[in-house]
Design a protein around this motif. Structure first.
Motif, mmCIF file in Angstrom:
data_model
loop_
_atom_site.group_PDB
_atom_site.id
_atom_site.type_symbol
_atom_site.label_atom_id
_atom_site.label_comp_id
_atom_site.label_asym_id
_atom_site.label_seq_id
_atom_site.Cartn_x
_atom_site.Cartn_y
_atom_site.Cartn_z
ATOM 1 N N SER A 1 0.992 -1.499 -0.007
ATOM 2 C CA SER A 1 0.019 0.158 -0.003
ATOM 3 C C SER A 1 0.991 1.749 -0.346
ATOM 4 C CB SER A 1 -0.789 -0.276 1.288
ATOM 5 O OG SER A 1 -1.670 -0.862 1.316
ATOM 6 N N ARG A 2 2.010 1.113 0.533
ATOM 7 C CA ARG A 2 3.283 2.712 0.998
ATOM 8 C C ARG A 2 3.263 2.301 -0.524
ATOM 9 N NH1 ARG A 2 6.163 3.705 5.295
ATOM 10 N NH2 ARG A 2 5.250 2.246 6.450
ATOM 11 N N ALA A 3 3.826 2.104 -1.019
ATOM 12 C CA ALA A 3 4.635 1.803 -2.591
ATOM 13 C C ALA A 3 3.683 2.100 -3.252
ATOM 14 C CB ALA A 3 4.966 0.450 -2.686
ATOM 15 N N VAL A 4 2.210 1.898 -3.396
ATOM 16 C CA VAL A 4 0.559 2.422 -4.595
ATOM 17 C C VAL A 4 0.518 3.493 -4.175
ATOM 18 C CG1 VAL A 4 -1.596 2.050 -5.180
ATOM 19 C CG2 VAL A 4 -0.024 -0.137 -4.847
ATOM 20 N N LEU A 5 1.028 3.988 -2.924
ATOM 21 C CA LEU A 5 1.012 5.900 -2.525
ATOM 22 C C LEU A 5 2.165 6.442 -3.494
ATOM 23 C CD1 LEU A 5 -0.945 5.361 0.837
ATOM 24 C CD2 LEU A 5 -1.878 6.115 -1.323
ATOM 25 N N HIS A 6 3.100 5.835 -3.048
ATOM 26 C CA HIS A 6 4.142 6.854 -3.236
ATOM 27 C C HIS A 6 4.100 7.053 -5.222
ATOM 28 C CE1 HIS A 6 7.372 7.153 -0.835
ATOM 29 N NE2 HIS A 6 6.773 6.331 -0.086
ATOM 30 N N ILE A 7 3.942 5.618 -5.855
ATOM 31 C CA ILE A 7 3.441 5.872 -7.032
ATOM 32 C C ILE A 7 2.019 6.787 -7.886
ATOM 33 C CG2 ILE A 7 3.282 4.047 -9.592
ATOM 34 C CD1 ILE A 7 4.120 1.109 -8.164
ATOM 35 N N LEU A 8 1.583 6.830 -7.494
ATOM 36 C CA LEU A 8 0.268 7.713 -7.309
ATOM 37 C C LEU A 8 0.323 8.771 -6.994
ATOM 38 C CD1 LEU A 8 -2.517 8.181 -7.743
ATOM 39 C CD2 LEU A 8 -2.572 7.658 -5.367
ATOM 40 N N PHE A 9 1.400 9.122 -6.423
ATOM 41 C CA PHE A 9 1.933 10.909 -6.017
ATOM 42 C C PHE A 9 3.045 11.284 -6.823
ATOM 43 C CE2 PHE A 9 0.312 10.478 -1.380
ATOM 44 C CZ PHE A 9 -0.884 10.282 -1.723
ATOM 45 N N ILE A 10 4.033 10.251 -7.145
ATOM 46 C CA ILE A 10 4.960 10.571 -8.475
ATOM 47 C C ILE A 10 3.980 10.583 -9.636
ATOM 48 C CG2 ILE A 10 6.266 9.417 -9.599
ATOM 49 C CD1 ILE A 10 7.776 8.193 -7.827
ATOM 50 N N CYS A 11 2.882 10.409 -9.858
ATOM 51 C CA CYS A 11 2.174 10.146 -10.404
ATOM 52 C C CYS A 11 1.771 11.836 -11.405
ATOM 53 C CB CYS A 11 1.368 8.947 -11.629
ATOM 54 S SG CYS A 11 1.711 7.990 -11.661
ATOM 55 N N ILE A 12 0.726 12.289 -9.669
ATOM 56 C CA ILE A 12 -0.060 12.858 -9.886
ATOM 57 C C ILE A 12 1.094 14.795 -9.991
ATOM 58 C CG2 ILE A 12 -0.888 14.710 -7.750
ATOM 59 C CD1 ILE A 12 -1.989 12.289 -7.060
ATOM 60 N N GLY A 13 2.263 14.198 -9.045
ATOM 61 C CA GLY A 13 3.635 15.609 -9.543
ATOM 62 C C GLY A 13 3.935 15.836 -10.881
ATOM 63 N N ILE A 14 3.811 14.421 -11.611
ATOM 64 C CA ILE A 14 4.253 14.540 -13.661
ATOM 65 C C ILE A 14 2.994 15.197 -14.170
ATOM 66 C CG2 ILE A 14 4.957 13.543 -15.598
ATOM 67 C CD1 ILE A 14 6.802 11.256 -13.309
ATOM 68 N N VAL A 15 1.957 14.370 -13.869
ATOM 69 C CA VAL A 15 0.524 14.846 -14.871
ATOM 70 C C VAL A 15 0.633 16.907 -13.991
ATOM 71 C CG1 VAL A 15 -2.012 14.666 -15.120
ATOM 72 C CG2 VAL A 15 -0.199 12.908 -14.690
ATOM 73 N N VAL A 16 0.508 17.159 -13.136
ATOM 74 C CA VAL A 16 -0.247 18.164 -12.461
ATOM 75 C C VAL A 16 1.129 19.099 -13.357
ATOM 76 C CG1 VAL A 16 -0.119 19.990 -10.921
ATOM 77 C CG2 VAL A 16 -1.057 18.034 -10.799
ATOM 78 N N THR A 17 2.078 19.314 -13.692
ATOM 79 C CA THR A 17 3.164 20.114 -13.364
ATOM 80 C C THR A 17 3.502 20.101 -15.144
ATOM 81 O OG1 THR A 17 5.496 18.233 -13.371
ATOM 82 C CG2 THR A 17 4.680 20.411 -11.420
#
Length: 633
Positions: free
Chosen positions: A513-529
């Motif tokens: 679950s921790r790994a999935v959350l890290h992947i999710l936030f990495i994707c959010i940062g990339i998509v937004v910027t």
């Protein structure tokens, strides 16, 4: 009990039996390899070995790295002994430890795997590399990664079987390493790997293309397998690749304005697209193209044949109809039924940061077939350098080999469809063309080029730089800000949600679950910027795009400034006449390169590149500068 009597030994446990089984398996392999090694020594004096086996071995192992004989010696007499020694090391170090080490070493190679395929990379130019020229390193690293990870998985399975622990294969631990996730990652990688070998990739490109997207599952389950902390070792390369991949996705969402196409009788096309003047690129650059009417998913790379300086509002590619996809495209445009519009999406262009062709007094460019394409872009760039910048340009000797005489019409594409300045007739260009599969000229009814013009469509737009003229600064901002957003989000989540669970209760937060959350936030940062950067520059480019679209009028009646080899010309001009007179055609195979003190560029089949490299390294001339331009991997 007598004080001098030793206590009885405990019965052998599962680990002892497992070790004996592993030792027996290793010894069986060692005996088989050593028996084959001894047999070769016995067969060496015989005619069978010298006349049949040895020539075949040398043919299969000949290379430019080890020569024609050394490779066979390495394979037959060196590797067997080293392999036996390596197996002995594995046994001595214990199989479970060896399996772990294989995984650790595999992660080192994985850390560099994605750098070569990051097309808009800001890292590769620092080392004078481009993505298209670095694909070979991605291939090598991919084979290394999968070899090590496969050995890692097999070694663990053998160890578990030998120690009666096969139940480990179905365990998904809440914390630590997840075996099931590792197995899923390995399966995805094996399917992907199986289609990457040249014979399969070239004959079944679509299968290779589609299965290559399994890298998403491979990386996702790898993260779940080892956990996010250990994943950070390979994260930088994959993080930069993800940014590049998302930017390419944004660029490819809008169709590019296709203005015209030149259709050659040799199943070759030149496609001319409208572009913004702010989009710059260097000769030998490439771009990736998708035609949804042929395949919505397939993207194919093509060398750019135009010069952004000579043709400031156009960008062109030449496509030879050799594969299934390119043949369908040729048939579509060569059809007697007129095509008003062709929807095309583009990613790129990508290429070297700079080129230096002016340092030579003479340029010898050797090409085979469609390998002439990058040299067309160089010639057009040199025309601009001579006519506009008034700089001295080197003499040019273009040596091109073609299979059939109809392929000679590819030389007609040296001048752009929009024409060239009259001063370009003074460019010192000499063309030596070789037709290798014909002994004499063949008479054909038509050798002309047909030009197809397309009507403007409001939904199509000129090709623009995805991040504007300051693309490198925008890329820097996206890389930095997206990672900062990831760190902020994951820091807040860890401090106020995960940390209390791990330390204030009897529960332990799941590693997966921790790994999935890290992947999710990495994707959010990339998509937004990346989205912000893309939309900002899209709005900045909107005014220029509107101006270009307003200037494009109705479809012309005839194609301007086309010129033909051995055929009637639509319009006569001095450059066209001069260039057509520079072509000397030779039939049959011949010696197409003589010694000279020159810069030598070569693009074509692997055999041609090796032959030219051999001539340049032979010492016949003291000042030969060899450079290979290869897009076949």
């Amino acid at each position: 009990m007598d004080s001098h009597t030793s206590p009885p030994l405990p019965p052998p446990g599962p680990s002892d039996g497992g070790n004996n089984t592993i030792r027996a398996a290793i010894m069986a392999v060692v005996v088989a390899v050593f028996a084959g090694y001894l047999m070769l020594w016995v067969m060496m004096p015989t005619n069978v070995y010298r006349q049949i086996w040895l020539p075949e071995l040398r043919a299969q192992t000949a290379s430019t790295y080890f020569g024609t004989t050394q490779g066979a010696t390495y394979l037959v007499f060196t590797l067997p002994v080293l392999f036996i020694a390596a197996l002995g090391c594995v046994w001595e170090a214990r199989l479970d430890t060896a399996a772990l080490r294989l995984g650790l070493v595999g992660n080192i190679a994985l850390s560099f795997l994605f750098f070569p395929v990051t097309r808009g990379s800001s890292v590769l130019p620092l080392f004078g590399l481009t993505s298209e020229a670095s694909v070979k390193y991605h291939i090598w690293l991919g084979h290394i990664v999968m070899t090590l990870f496969t050995a890692h998985g097999i070694a663990y399975i053998i160890f578990w079987a030998a120690t009666h622990q096969l139940s480990e294969m179905v365990k998904w631990e809440k914390t630590g390493v997840s075996n099931v996730a590792g197995e899923l990652s390995l399966i995805a990688g094996l399917v992907l790997w199986a289609t990457t070998f040249p014979r399969i990739r070239r004959k079944m490109f679509e299968l290779f293309f589609y299965t290559h997207h399994l890298y998403i599952l491979f990386v996702f389950f790898f993260v779940l397998h080892v956990g996010i902390s250990y994943t950070c070792i390979m994260l930088p390369g994959f993080f930069l690749f993800m940014i590049d991949r998302y930017l390419r996705f944004l660029q490819s969402r809008r169709a590019v304005r296709l203005t015209s196409a030149r259709v050659l009788p040799c199943q070759t096309l030149e496609l001319n697209f409208s572009k913004a003047k702010g989009l710059s690129y260097t000769p030998t650059s490439i771009m990736f193209m998708n035609v949804p009417s042929i395949s919505k998913l397939q993207w194919h790379p093509f060398t750019i044949s135009s010069s952004c300086n000579l043709e400031s509002d156009k960008i062109s590619v030449i496509i030879k109809g050799e594969g299934t996809w390119s043949k369908k495209l040729y048939q579509l445009l060569a059809s007697p039924v007129s095509v008003d519009r062709l929807e095309v999406s583009i990613e790129g262009p990508y290429g070297p940061a700079s080129t230096d062709f002016l340092r030579h007094d003479l340029l010898v460019m050797v090409s085979g077939g469609s390998g002439v394409t990058p040299f067309i872009s160089i010639i057009r760039e040199l025309i601009h350098t001579m006519t506009t910048l008034k700089h001295k340009t080197p003499q040019i000797l273009l040596i091109s080999s073609f299979k059939n005489s109809t392929d000679l019409t590819m030389l007609d594409l040296i001048l752009p469809i929009s024409g060239a300045p009259s001063e370009s007739a003074n460019l010192g260009l000499q063309i030596e063309a070789y037709v290798t599969r014909e002994k004499q000229p063949t008479t054909q009814e038509s050798k002309t080029i047909r030009t197809v013009w397309f009507k403007p469509n409001p939904s199509d737009a000129p090709l623009t730089p995805i991040l504007g003229p300051n693309s490198w600064l925008w890329l820097c901002a996206i890389i930095s800000s997206s990672f900062i957003i990831y760190l902020i989000f994951i820091g807040i989540l860890t401090r106020y949600y995960i940390y209390p669970i791990d330390h204030n209760t009897n529960k332990i937060y799941s590693s997966s679950s921790r790994a999935v959350l890290h992947i999710l936030f990495i994707c959010i940062g990339i998509v937004v910027t990346a989205t912000i950067g893309f939309l900002w520059n899209k709005n900045s480019n909107a005014r220029e795009v509107n101006q270009i679209q307003n200037m494009e009028g109705a479809t012309p009646v005839g194609s301007p400034n086309s010129w033909y080899y051995n055929a009637d010309r639509e319009l006569e001009s001095l450059p066209q006449q001069a260039f057509s007179q520079t072509v000397n055609v030779h039939y049959g195979k011949g010696q197409i390169l003589k010694e000279s003190s020159v810069g030598v560029l070569v693009c074509g089949p692997k055999k041609l590149r090796h032959e030219v490299a051999k001539i340049c390294s032979s010492g016949l001339a003291a000042n030969l500068h060899f450079e290979s331009i290869s897009f076949s991997w």
